[in-house]
Write an enzyme that holds these catalytic residues in place. Structure first.
Site, PDB file in Angstrom:
ATOM      1  N   ASN A  25      -4.697   1.297  -2.965  1.00 13.71           N
ATOM      2  CA  ASN A  25      -4.782   0.555  -1.400  1.00 13.71           C
ATOM      3  C   ASN A  25      -3.780   1.407  -0.976  1.00 13.71           C
ATOM      4  OD1 ASN A  25      -6.700  -0.555  -0.796  1.00 13.71           O
ATOM      5  ND2 ASN A  25      -5.728  -2.635  -1.601  1.00 13.71           N
ATOM      6  N   THR A  26      -3.173   2.358  -0.326  1.00 12.17           N
ATOM      7  CA  THR A  26      -2.498   3.725   0.589  1.00 12.17           C
ATOM      8  C   THR A  26      -2.043   3.322   1.814  1.00 12.17           C
ATOM      9  OG1 THR A  26      -4.148   4.798  -1.496  1.00 12.17           O
ATOM     10  CG2 THR A  26      -3.899   5.524   0.685  1.00 12.17           C
ATOM     11  N   ILE A  27      -1.494   3.780   2.187  1.00 11.08           N
ATOM     12  CA  ILE A  27      -1.385   3.801   3.839  1.00 11.08           C
ATOM     13  C   ILE A  27      -1.917   5.082   4.488  1.00 11.08           C
ATOM     14  CG2 ILE A  27      -0.210   1.873   4.262  1.00 11.08           C
ATOM     15  CD1 ILE A  27       1.485   5.600   4.933  1.00 11.08           C
ATOM     16  N   GLY A  40       0.585  -1.670   0.137  1.00  7.04           N
ATOM     17  CA  GLY A  40      -0.012   0.002   0.054  1.00  7.04           C
ATOM     18  C   GLY A  40       0.935   1.324   0.220  1.00  7.04           C
ATOM     19  N   MET A  91      -7.676   4.306   4.256  1.00  4.22           N
ATOM     20  CA  MET A  91      -7.826   4.231   3.010  1.00  4.22           C
ATOM     21  C   MET A  91      -8.826   4.653   2.324  1.00  4.22           C
ATOM     22  SD  MET A  91      -4.752   1.213   4.620  1.00  4.22           S
ATOM     23  CE  MET A  91      -4.464   2.297   5.964  1.00  4.22           C
TER      24      MET A  91
END
Length: 561
Positions: free
Chosen positions: A370-372, A79, A452
């Site tokens: 998806n990312t933090i 992510g 997120m």
């Protein structure tokens, strides 16, 4: 088929509560964390502990945020990572004000719309070298550090370097995503060399070492941001991408700059909600809240068909404007003030039919010119709301040799529609999904938060604000409560919503509500893992303590001291 859908929805709606608790709200999976000296909330427990350690060593919230983000790039590569971009909202206790940082990268100078026309391409690919834009994360770290940091960068990056060299156990959800990602990317150059030790995909409990990333972090700590954007690292990135048929160059990397921006805000029932302006999508969260402020949401009730219906229609309206108007402001005069005005929300609200879901809306007609996710607060009163990612989970599949990270594919979010505000152009920032958020009350910090999940983010931001303010949930319950997500709106890459899209609900919404929504014309569905990962810190001005929350959907942890 209809009978199956009814049975299916009935089953998913039975699990109303995460677990029985004496207090804390019916949706809360655990108590809030409460501390006096500092708080860190991230999507990985070890990264949270690193942030706490930095605070205990005398660092401030900015130092701890950088250290934790570096750890997440190692521990949650599905992510985040230094191949991606970064955005932050920072509350400076000294200045008693918010600062906004846009550390997103730009498209290659030599990549033009004509290239895609010549190739007869109608969409920028999701993976490979073409969607790769300049990674802005590292420059973002040094902008934050230069303005607010106290410890030196070698000390800040040391914990992540140590874990990269010595190894750490992969957590459950990240292991699940790494297994799937390995199936997709195992044949891509250098992927297996970095992320599949001994030829096997990493899963829960696997001890993972990334000495390549340790070496890259070490260079950055000692040599500063130029060690990444100039010299051998930059040459390795650029040469690799061009060998794969892409356009990113040493010049593109060397010319990269971040931008300090003024956060934008709208007042929601006495609370000021803050987002960053485009090229991100934070404006949409404010538009949704402005529309919803015109309704008695508290009286509607959480999880009611009336609330979910009106929220979904507000989202549809905001996202039509998102598709038309959100882009790089350096290339366009964007009507942001009009979009977030109460007058405009009043006009848009009139389009909502309380009894029927719209199949389509038009964007508003405005004058144009998806990312933090993680958050940190310290004993001095500084607070950092930070979000960072590669897009599509792990990114483009492009792993430069022996550097230890994957490059982002944010360039996929450009439009190939000539004349569109978000059309691809040289040295332009693409429309961006990742957004940090902040709430103040009477000019004082209240909540630093985010979550997120691509297009879920502005929808999620608005739901968190409504949960806290209208439904009076505590910080933990506000994130744990069942969420809704509407999919299928028009997108900044092109395309138009014509069929009303799909309303996706989490478990915890009762069957009678689902039936009522379907009778209004909503297409209701259910999907696992699409609702983001929420972290938040709240400042209690009366007791002078921080509250921390990290939701149960991810592997994360809030911790304080």
């Amino acid at each position: 088929m209809k009978q199956f859908l009814v049975i299916f929805i009935t089953l998913i709606s039975l699990q109303t509560y995460a677990q029985d608790r004496v207090n804390g709200g019916k949706f809360a999976t655990r108590s809030e964390v409460i501390s006096q000296n500092g708080m860190v909330a991230t999507s990985h427990p070890l990264a949270t502990q690193i942030g706490i350690d930095i605070l205990k060593q005398g660092g401030n919230a900015i130092d701890a945020a950088i250290a934790a983000n570096a750890a997440l790039g190692l521990m949650e590569p599905t992510g985040s990572g230094i191949g991606g971009d970064l955005f932050a909202i920072i509350w400076s206790a000294k200045d008693q004000k918010l600062y906004g940082l846009n550390a997103s990268g730009r498209s290659p100078e030599k990549l033009t719309l004509q290239y895609f026309k010549d190739k007869k391409m109608t969409k920028i690919p999701s993976f490979g070298p073409l969607p790769v834009s300049v990674p802005g994360c590292v420059d973002g770290w040094f902008e934050m550090h230069g303005k607010f940091g106290t410890l030196d960068m070698e000390q800040i990056l040391k914990p992540a370097i140590d874990y990269a060299n010595n190894g750490f156990p992969v957590t459950e959800l990240i292991g699940y995503y790494l297994t799937g990602t390995s199936r997709r990317f195992k044949e891509y150059p250098n992927f297996a060399d970095t992320y599949m030790p001994n030829g096997n995909s990493l899963n829960k409990g696997s001890v993972f070492k990334n000495p390549y990333l340790a070496n890259t972090y070490d260079k950055i700590g000692k040599g500063g941001r130029d060690a990444f954007y100039k010299g051998e690292v930059a040459k390795t990135i650029a040469n690799f991408i061009q060998e794969q048929g892409g356009f990113l160059s040493v010049k593109d990397l060397a010319n990269h700059t971040s931008e300090w921006v003024e956060p934008i805000s709208s007042n929601y029932r006495g609370y000021d909600v803050w987002e960053l302006p485009p090229n991100g999508q934070g404006t949409a969260a404010l538009q949704i809240l402005n529309i919803m402020e015109g309704y008695n949401v508290k009286e509607m009730g959480f999880g009611s068909a009336e609330y979910i219906h009106h929220f979904t229609e507000a989202k549809k309206l905001a996202f039509e404007d998102r598709a038309k108007y959100y882009a790089d402001p350096a290339f366009n005069k964007l009507p942001v003030e009009q979009l977030i005005s109460k007058e405009y929300a009043n006009e848009r609200r009139k389009l909502i039919n309380p009894n029927r879901a719209a199949r389509s809306y038009d964007a508003g007609e405005l004058e144009q010119g998806n990312t933090i996710y993680m958050t940190v607060a310290d004993k001095f009163g500084n607070m950092v709301s930070l979000i960072q990612s590669n897009y599509r989970g792990m990114g483009s599949g492009m792993v430069p040799p022996k550097l230890g990270f994957m490059l982002q594919d944010r360039g996929e979010l450009f439009s190939l529609e000539e004349g569109h505000l978000n059309v691809i152009e040289p040295k332009k920032r693409p429309f961006h999904t990742i957004i940090p958020a902040f709430i103040t009350k009477n000019g004082k910090p209240w909540v630093s938060f985010g979550l997120m999940g691509g297009a879920m983010q502005p929808q999620g931001h608005a739901q968190i604000v409504i949960n806290l303010i209208d439904f009076e949930m505590n910080l933990q319950e506000a994130g744990d409560a069942p969420r809704m997500q509407h999919n299928g709106s028009s997108e900044p890459t092109g395309g138009k919503m014509t069929d009303g899209g799909q309303l996706v609900l989490e478990s915890g919404i009762d069957y009678q509500t689902i039936r009522a929504l379907m009778s209004k014309g909503h297409k209701v569905g259910f999907e696992l893992g699409s609702y983001g990962g929420y972290q938040a810190i709240m400042w209690d001005e009366i007791n002078k303590v921080y509250f921390g929350a990290s939701e149960s959907r991810k592997d994360g942890q809030a911790s304080g001291y």
